[in-house]
Scaffold this motif. Sequence first.
Motif, PDB file in Angstrom:
ATOM      1  N   LYS A   1     -61.329 -71.344  67.645  1.00  7.35           N
ATOM      2  CA  LYS A   1     -61.531 -72.717  68.089  1.00  7.35           C
ATOM      3  C   LYS A   1     -62.081 -72.785  69.511  1.00  7.35           C
TER       4      LYS A   1
ATOM      5  N   VAL B   1     -61.608 -72.333  63.138  1.00  7.37           N
ATOM      6  CA  VAL B   1     -62.351 -73.461  62.558  1.00  7.37           C
ATOM      7  C   VAL B   1     -63.631 -72.958  61.889  1.00  7.37           C
TER       8      VAL B   1
ATOM      9  N   ASP C   1     -56.991 -73.037  57.400  1.00  6.51           N
ATOM     10  CA  ASP C   1     -56.114 -74.199  57.285  1.00  6.51           C
ATOM     11  C   ASP C   1     -54.672 -73.902  57.684  1.00  6.51           C
ATOM     12  N   LYS C   2     -54.326 -72.644  57.756  1.00  8.38           N
ATOM     13  CA  LYS C   2     -52.967 -72.270  58.158  1.00  8.38           C
ATOM     14  C   LYS C   2     -52.849 -72.032  59.656  1.00  8.38           C
ATOM     15  N   ARG C   3     -53.967 -72.166  60.365  1.00 10.76           N
ATOM     16  CA  ARG C   3     -53.967 -71.852  61.789  1.00 10.76           C
ATOM     17  C   ARG C   3     -54.591 -72.997  62.595  1.00 10.76           C
ATOM     18  N   ASP C   4     -54.134 -73.140  63.813  1.00 12.13           N
ATOM     19  CA  ASP C   4     -54.687 -74.158  64.706  1.00 12.13           C
ATOM     20  C   ASP C   4     -55.839 -73.616  65.546  1.00 12.13           C
ATOM     21  N   ASP C   5     -56.034 -72.290  65.527  1.00 12.63           N
ATOM     22  CA  ASP C   5     -57.006 -71.679  66.431  1.00 12.63           C
ATOM     23  C   ASP C   5     -58.253 -71.164  65.735  1.00 12.63           C
TER      24      ASP C   5
END
Length: 300
Positions: free
Chosen positions: A157, A236, A230-234
């Motif tokens: 990200k 994309v 989709d399982k991570r915020d970092d």
Amino acid sequence: MDRRTYLKTGAGVVAGGLIAGCTGGGNGGSDETETDASADTESTSGETTGEQTESEESVVPSKVVIGSDIPYRPFEYETTSGELKGFDVEIAQAVFEEELGVEYEFKKTSFDSIIPSLNSGRFRIIMSAMTINEKRKEKVDFSEPYFTAYQTVIIKKDSSISSKEDLKGATIGVQKGTTGASAAEELKTEFDGDLTLKKYDQIPSAFQALINGQIDAIVNDNTVNSEFADKRDDVVFLEGEGAAAAEGENAPPYLTLTVENYGIGFRKADDEFRKKVNEALAAVKENGTYDEIYSTYFSG
């Protein structure tokens, strides 16, 4: 039935037998390495070739052994308890157990040697999120398509990469023998060689390398990339228009390098069995089972 191309969780687009010594996953795939599979010649019980067409039993074996590279979520993977799950797994159950009335079993196989292993007799068919392409058609025959996917790019990200052009000079991770690897090779050619590729035996290793900062991006199937991102915020998707938009597809909201169709792989001359499987696939789509399975793993 309309092909759908978005994942339930935000991006992206069918267990009777458990694995025999299995753990490993699919891969839209590209040009397989011609690995010598001559030492890997276990034959599957009850198998016959498509040339033996005197009776129904000679066409459809009592047990179908399926070569697959696992883990490759959401198409084939094992739970923590060792249960085999995934879209391909449930499609196999619907086609072989429910429609054809035979047992089935998944056999773990490295993707870059999966076609030689099929042709050496290690298993009867391939179900491993395998893209139908002309090079593969020289070595195997395919069922009718049962899924549409795209090759896509995921990045961290906080990456400075924000467009396809920004990939020039980057290090990209791919899985060996896949169409993701081929798409990355084409990108390297487009960039006059100014791209470094790191090839991994299985896609989870590439995912880990991205998180560890060892690579800048990954080129892989949209559904599998999305399952991870989709399982991570970092992590994309790299945005931008691409092959899907150019072909007039209902393009997803991220860069697509290719548009691909998955099929079940058969040995050459296994025509009668392939015909039976195509009929079963059509029935699964017609009776609503395909839609039910699809909705378990994808949405849209």
